[in-house]
Write a protein that holds these residues in place. Structure first.
Motif, mmCIF file in Angstrom:
data_model
loop_
_atom_site.group_PDB
_atom_site.id
_atom_site.type_symbol
_atom_site.label_atom_id
_atom_site.label_comp_id
_atom_site.label_asym_id
_atom_site.label_seq_id
_atom_site.Cartn_x
_atom_site.Cartn_y
_atom_site.Cartn_z
ATOM 1 N N ARG A 1 -10.100 -1.514 -8.617
ATOM 2 C CA ARG A 1 -10.795 -2.504 -7.774
ATOM 3 C C ARG A 1 -12.036 -3.041 -8.487
ATOM 4 O O ARG A 1 -12.343 -4.233 -8.416
ATOM 5 C CB ARG A 1 -11.180 -1.884 -6.424
ATOM 6 C CG ARG A 1 -10.085 -1.892 -5.392
ATOM 7 C CD ARG A 1 -10.633 -1.661 -3.999
ATOM 8 N NE ARG A 1 -11.241 -0.353 -3.851
ATOM 9 C CZ ARG A 1 -10.639 0.700 -3.290
ATOM 10 N NH1 ARG A 1 -9.405 0.604 -2.852
ATOM 11 N NH2 ARG A 1 -11.266 1.850 -3.180
ATOM 12 N N LYS B 1 0.817 -1.216 0.000
ATOM 13 C CA LYS B 1 0.000 0.000 0.000
ATOM 14 C C LYS B 1 0.848 1.262 0.000
ATOM 15 O O LYS B 1 0.323 2.368 -0.142
ATOM 16 C CB LYS B 1 -0.947 0.009 1.195
ATOM 17 C CG LYS B 1 -0.273 0.110 2.542
ATOM 18 C CD LYS B 1 -1.308 0.132 3.651
ATOM 19 C CE LYS B 1 -0.647 0.277 5.021
ATOM 20 N NZ LYS B 1 -1.653 0.303 6.102
ATOM 21 N N TRP C 1 -6.260 -2.538 -1.971
ATOM 22 C CA TRP C 1 -7.493 -2.993 -1.330
ATOM 23 C C TRP C 1 -8.034 -2.022 -0.293
ATOM 24 O O TRP C 1 -9.237 -2.006 -0.009
ATOM 25 C CB TRP C 1 -7.272 -4.344 -0.663
ATOM 26 C CG TRP C 1 -6.435 -4.261 0.597
ATOM 27 C CD1 TRP C 1 -5.079 -4.325 0.669
ATOM 28 C CD2 TRP C 1 -6.904 -4.078 1.942
ATOM 29 N NE1 TRP C 1 -4.664 -4.200 1.973
ATOM 30 C CE2 TRP C 1 -5.762 -4.040 2.774
ATOM 31 C CE3 TRP C 1 -8.169 -3.932 2.499
ATOM 32 C CZ2 TRP C 1 -5.854 -3.858 4.150
ATOM 33 C CZ3 TRP C 1 -8.254 -3.764 3.881
ATOM 34 C CH2 TRP C 1 -7.112 -3.724 4.692
ATOM 35 N N GLU C 2 -7.171 -1.195 0.313
ATOM 36 C CA GLU C 2 -7.600 -0.383 1.444
ATOM 37 C C GLU C 2 -8.752 0.522 1.055
ATOM 38 O O GLU C 2 -8.688 1.265 0.074
ATOM 39 C CB GLU C 2 -6.438 0.459 1.972
ATOM 40 C CG GLU C 2 -6.762 1.140 3.283
ATOM 41 C CD GLU C 2 -5.536 1.838 3.868
ATOM 42 O OE1 GLU C 2 -5.678 2.438 4.942
ATOM 43 O OE2 GLU C 2 -4.465 1.787 3.249
ATOM 44 N N GLU C 3 -9.831 0.511 1.862
ATOM 45 C CA GLU C 3 -11.055 1.215 1.528
ATOM 46 C C GLU C 3 -11.119 2.633 2.074
ATOM 47 O O GLU C 3 -12.013 3.391 1.746
ATOM 48 C CB GLU C 3 -12.266 0.432 2.077
ATOM 49 C CG GLU C 3 -12.375 -0.998 1.549
ATOM 50 C CD GLU C 3 -12.830 -1.041 0.102
ATOM 51 O OE1 GLU C 3 -13.118 0.019 -0.463
ATOM 52 O OE2 GLU C 3 -12.876 -2.140 -0.456
ATOM 53 N N ASN C 4 -10.200 3.022 2.948
ATOM 54 C CA ASN C 4 -10.274 4.314 3.632
ATOM 55 C C ASN C 4 -10.140 5.471 2.645
ATOM 56 O O ASN C 4 -9.059 5.721 2.113
ATOM 57 C CB ASN C 4 -9.171 4.404 4.694
ATOM 58 C CG ASN C 4 -9.238 5.703 5.475
ATOM 59 O OD1 ASN C 4 -10.143 6.506 5.296
ATOM 60 N ND2 ASN C 4 -8.266 5.898 6.348
ATOM 61 N N THR D 1 -17.304 3.920 -1.145
ATOM 62 C CA THR D 1 -15.990 3.852 -0.503
ATOM 63 C C THR D 1 -15.077 5.013 -0.885
ATOM 64 O O THR D 1 -14.303 5.479 -0.070
ATOM 65 C CB THR D 1 -15.259 2.552 -0.878
ATOM 66 O OG1 THR D 1 -15.164 2.461 -2.298
ATOM 67 C CG2 THR D 1 -16.008 1.345 -0.339
ATOM 68 N N SER E 1 -15.996 -8.240 4.095
ATOM 69 C CA SER E 1 -15.274 -7.117 3.501
ATOM 70 C C SER E 1 -15.709 -6.896 2.057
ATOM 71 O O SER E 1 -15.915 -5.755 1.620
ATOM 72 C CB SER E 1 -13.772 -7.388 3.573
ATOM 73 O OG SER E 1 -13.040 -6.345 2.968
ATOM 74 N N TRP F 1 -17.692 -3.593 0.417
ATOM 75 C CA TRP F 1 -17.205 -2.882 -0.767
ATOM 76 C C TRP F 1 -18.263 -2.861 -1.869
ATOM 77 O O TRP F 1 -18.448 -1.847 -2.559
ATOM 78 C CB TRP F 1 -15.937 -3.576 -1.286
ATOM 79 C CG TRP F 1 -15.489 -3.024 -2.611
ATOM 80 C CD1 TRP F 1 -14.741 -1.904 -2.826
ATOM 81 C CD2 TRP F 1 -15.803 -3.543 -3.908
ATOM 82 N NE1 TRP F 1 -14.554 -1.701 -4.169
ATOM 83 C CE2 TRP F 1 -15.198 -2.693 -4.862
ATOM 84 C CE3 TRP F 1 -16.532 -4.654 -4.358
ATOM 85 C CZ2 TRP F 1 -15.309 -2.911 -6.230
ATOM 86 C CZ3 TRP F 1 -16.631 -4.880 -5.727
ATOM 87 C CH2 TRP F 1 -16.026 -4.007 -6.640
ATOM 88 N N ARG G 1 -7.355 8.267 3.221
ATOM 89 C CA ARG G 1 -5.963 7.832 3.270
ATOM 90 C C ARG G 1 -5.035 8.891 2.673
ATOM 91 O O ARG G 1 -5.204 9.310 1.545
ATOM 92 C CB ARG G 1 -5.829 6.519 2.512
ATOM 93 C CG ARG G 1 -4.410 6.082 2.212
ATOM 94 C CD ARG G 1 -4.479 4.742 1.530
ATOM 95 N NE ARG G 1 -3.320 4.558 0.661
ATOM 96 C CZ ARG G 1 -3.017 3.406 0.110
ATOM 97 N NH1 ARG G 1 -3.768 2.369 0.331
ATOM 98 N NH2 ARG G 1 -1.981 3.306 -0.669
#
Length: 256
Positions: free
Chosen positions: A212, A39, A116-119, A243, A234, A238, A122
């Motif tokens: 994604r 990431k 993959w990180e959904e935040n 997201t 998860s 999504w 970020r």
């Protein structure tokens, strides 16, 4: 390093891999590539070398393995480990600090891990990273029956036994470094025997959501990567909730 490139789509990602594969094949290297999604753009260093031990590093490493085997026997025994290579494989998948570094034979799996990180808030980096490792035949030359993982003398690629379904789904493979490199915190991308076999792919943050979506169309999502309830939940989140930042702002405007 063999090179680097910023990509904007799954198609471009695959083209970079294809071009590198052709160069290696033309040079006579027929070995399969390995892939690692990250990431952020940090060095290729195993977890145990990123932490600060309270005591001597290698005494701590041996103690970790001993305590992992001793205190969780009933939990671990269901995986049917045969040796310390198996125990380290299990520990790695559950977060134990080890000298193993995760890779995958599957390029799309690595890409998913990178983004993959959904935040949506970020801010830690502008790009995710996928490393391509282009190994040679000798890099796989490791007799796990003859050598203990703590006693290897040079960095090798370790193909684990499929003792957990997640390893199979993620096409998991590991690099393992010798004590001399671990002690000096030499990243794989700086190691003399590997640095010219690595290619770095950068994925801009603003492209995460689009990629994604494309990966899900290709059958790569949280549930296929983590074939358990955690992965299913998860994936469903999504699939059915906003997201990315723009979509969240749009959703808020509808209820204000």
């Amino acid at each position: 390093m063999a090179g680097e490139k910023t990509i904007q789509s799954v198609e471009e990602y695959l083209e970079v891999i294809k071009a590198n594969k052709k160069r290696n094949t033309d040079a006579g290297n027929m070995e399969d590539f390995l892939f690692r999604g990250q990431k952020d753009d940090f060095p290729l260093v195993p977890k145990i070398a990123r932490l600060k031990p309270k005591e001597d590093l290698f005494s701590t490493e041996r103690l970790l393995l001993h305590e992992f085997k001793r205190t969780n026997f009933l939990l671990i025994d269901t995986q049917r480990p045969l040796d310390d290579w198996d125990y380290l494989t299990i520990g790695q998948h559950f977060g134990l600090p080890t000298r193993l570094l995760d890779w995958s034979n599957n390029a799309l799996t690595a890409l998913w891990f990178a983004i993959w990180e959904e935040n949506p808030e970020r801010k830690t980096c502008k790009n995710a990273i996928v490393w391509i490792l282009m190994p040679e035949a000798n890099d796989f030359n490791l007799d796990t029956d003859a050598v203990h993982p703590f006693d290897i003398q040079e960095t090798k690629i370790f193909r684990p036994r499929i003792i957990k379904q997640r390893i199979n789904n993620q096409s998991g493979v590991f690099c393992i470094q010798p004590a001399a490199e671990i002690e000096k915190k030499i990243a794989l991308n700086d190691a003399e025997s590997f640095k010219n076999k690595l290619f770095k792919i950068k994925i801009p943050f603003e492209k995460f959501q689009e990629i994604r979506t494309d990966l899900n169309t290709l059958g790569v999502n949280a549930f296929t990567i983590f074939p358990e309830l955690e992965g299913l939940c998860s994936h469903l989140q999504w699939r059915y909730f906003y997201t990315d930042k723009n979509s969240i702002a749009e959703a808020k405007s509808l209820i204000e």
